[in-house]
Design a protein around this motif. Sequence first.
Motif, mmCIF file in Angstrom:
data_model
loop_
_atom_site.group_PDB
_atom_site.id
_atom_site.type_symbol
_atom_site.label_atom_id
_atom_site.label_comp_id
_atom_site.label_asym_id
_atom_site.label_seq_id
_atom_site.Cartn_x
_atom_site.Cartn_y
_atom_site.Cartn_z
ATOM 1 N N UNK A 1 -44.537 -47.821 -0.948
ATOM 2 C CA UNK A 1 -44.182 -46.726 -0.037
ATOM 3 C C UNK A 1 -43.867 -47.271 1.344
ATOM 4 N N UNK A 2 -42.992 -46.586 2.094
ATOM 5 C CA UNK A 2 -42.638 -47.047 3.446
ATOM 6 C C UNK A 2 -43.839 -46.970 4.390
ATOM 7 N N UNK A 3 -43.775 -47.660 5.529
ATOM 8 C CA UNK A 3 -44.799 -47.472 6.565
ATOM 9 C C UNK A 3 -44.777 -46.029 7.065
ATOM 10 N N UNK A 4 -45.916 -45.528 7.521
ATOM 11 C CA UNK A 4 -45.977 -44.142 7.986
ATOM 12 C C UNK A 4 -45.040 -43.889 9.152
ATOM 13 N N UNK A 5 -44.732 -44.924 9.919
ATOM 14 C CA UNK A 5 -43.853 -44.757 11.087
ATOM 15 C C UNK A 5 -42.421 -44.435 10.691
ATOM 16 N N UNK A 6 -42.040 -44.687 9.459
ATOM 17 C CA UNK A 6 -40.664 -44.471 9.007
ATOM 18 C C UNK A 6 -40.593 -43.176 8.191
ATOM 19 N N UNK B 1 -50.658 -38.969 5.953
ATOM 20 C CA UNK B 1 -51.938 -39.648 6.177
ATOM 21 C C UNK B 1 -51.895 -41.026 5.542
ATOM 22 N N UNK B 2 -52.646 -41.942 6.133
ATOM 23 C CA UNK B 2 -52.765 -43.286 5.578
ATOM 24 C C UNK B 2 -53.957 -43.356 4.631
ATOM 25 N N UNK B 3 -53.863 -44.208 3.638
ATOM 26 C CA UNK B 3 -54.997 -44.435 2.750
ATOM 27 C C UNK B 3 -55.973 -45.410 3.401
ATOM 28 N N UNK B 4 -57.246 -45.268 3.036
ATOM 29 C CA UNK B 4 -58.219 -46.290 3.412
ATOM 30 C C UNK B 4 -58.204 -47.424 2.402
ATOM 31 N N UNK B 5 -58.057 -47.055 1.134
ATOM 32 C CA UNK B 5 -57.937 -48.044 0.065
ATOM 33 C C UNK B 5 -56.875 -47.576 -0.909
ATOM 34 N N UNK B 6 -56.356 -48.514 -1.704
ATOM 35 C CA UNK B 6 -55.389 -48.168 -2.726
ATOM 36 C C UNK B 6 -53.952 -48.256 -2.235
ATOM 37 N N UNK B 7 -53.029 -47.982 -3.145
ATOM 38 C CA UNK B 7 -51.606 -48.114 -2.855
ATOM 39 C C UNK B 7 -50.816 -46.937 -3.392
ATOM 40 N N UNK B 8 -49.648 -46.708 -2.776
ATOM 41 C CA UNK B 8 -48.685 -45.705 -3.228
ATOM 42 C C UNK B 8 -47.346 -46.392 -3.395
#
Length: 505
Positions: A74-79, A60-67
């Motif tokens: 963190x890599x893009x979700x597509x990878x 899942x993608x975050x709405x706010x914040x970082x990982x």
Amino acid sequence: MSAPDVVAPVVQAAGIGKRYGPTVALHEVSLTVRPGESHALVGRNGAGKSTLVSILTGLSATDTGTVSFGGEPAPPLSKQDAWKAHVACVYQHAMVVPQLSVAENLFLNRQARGGFAIGWKQLRRQARELLDSWGVRVDVDTPAGELSVEDRQFVEIARALSYGARFIVLDEPTAQLDSQAIERLFGRMRQMQRNGVTFLFISHHLHEVYEVCQVVTVLRDARHVLTAPVEQVSRSALVDAMTGEQGGLSVRDAASRDALAVDAEEVLTADALSGDGFHDVSLHVRRGEVVGLAGSNASGKHEVAETVYGLRAPSAGTVAVEGKRLPPGDVAAALHAGVGCVPRDRHHQGLVLEHSIMDNATLSVLDRMGRGGFAPPKIRRVRGARALSGYGIVAAGPEQPVAGLSGGNQQKVVLARALESDPRVVVLINPTAGVDVKSKEALLAVVDRVRAEGKAVLLVSDELDDLRLADRVLVLRGGAVVAEHQAGWPDGDLVADIEGVGLHD
């Protein structure tokens, strides 16, 4: 600056926010996990743990914040392959293809190839090398569906490590393990930690947090509440942090209530029962009495309870309710005779997940709600609403599908269904499995209530807190009853009999 301060965290989540429509799943949540530690993530059902794990594992993608991993974004979700090199999650339910071998599961979609064909010899060799390197003793040619839960988990861990990940999320890993398998799991976790593997450990069993974890983070109502070294947080303080209340888990001990009348009517009788995994088991439960069954997962306790309810047919012996024998292996006959049951697997045995609360709560009484088994929607809705209020089920309404409920609320629906027929006997198999501390308290309060109403209760559980409700606890080992404990039993004595370590042998 000390050495730990200059080593980047394995994972760092900062200011994570996530919404699903009007529902706030996470609000400004942060988490930092250091290399080589086991970090516990705890909280009630619905606190946000699953959402946070889905974000940390790239689902899942975050709405706010970082990982970030190791100090890098963190890599893009597509990878997804890049995510697999950082993190993996091992769930309590199998994520293997049961028909394929261990070797095939380990290298699914990345098999060693020779030309256009799979190089089976090389595949098996690489699988053996991988498992050997992490001390996992499993035959690579075994179909994954034949593995024990314990071995399946370690195959999944090894598969994650083969991608390069050294950060593993364990989601309720002990839910289906007996005590000896849990000890082996913890021993392997410690060995892997020494070899550079880091764990995020999710469990409702708080004693496990103290046994295997060094740091604990608590989420409550989608927010971060606490992060601290485990040794600095008492169990009561941890429960308080999870619930927002003081006092911890309140469970009424059977030893604190008035003794059962000696002439109380015997309602449930099992005489010389034998079957799959048990032999020559006899028990009786009187009106207003709770009898517990304890033992390892291989002790036969679950099979005995399922035989009482008719889910299994005994090879010998009889079951009777109020002196009337039940036909063997006949759930409908048991239900008609006044036996209600909470099965051990709510997802596969207790609920129709796609159906509503009102449909699930009335499954056992459809023949009583209208002619020819037709239950008018108005009546089902009224009974569903009654279940919501009577069992404290948190939901949008009786029409809500149970698949959208938390684990604790799903279990309350199962209990509501079991009691909707007003049974004389209630068979409860792991009734608080996979639920948070307050849901557990609410479920056990219902059990105590129906006992007080005069029902006979057979309670099977792995949890000592659950068994505190029992007037007597029978311990099974190797398929036979080996001990009986009266209410007020010391934990050490009961556990010694369960494990067979000899205090009463």
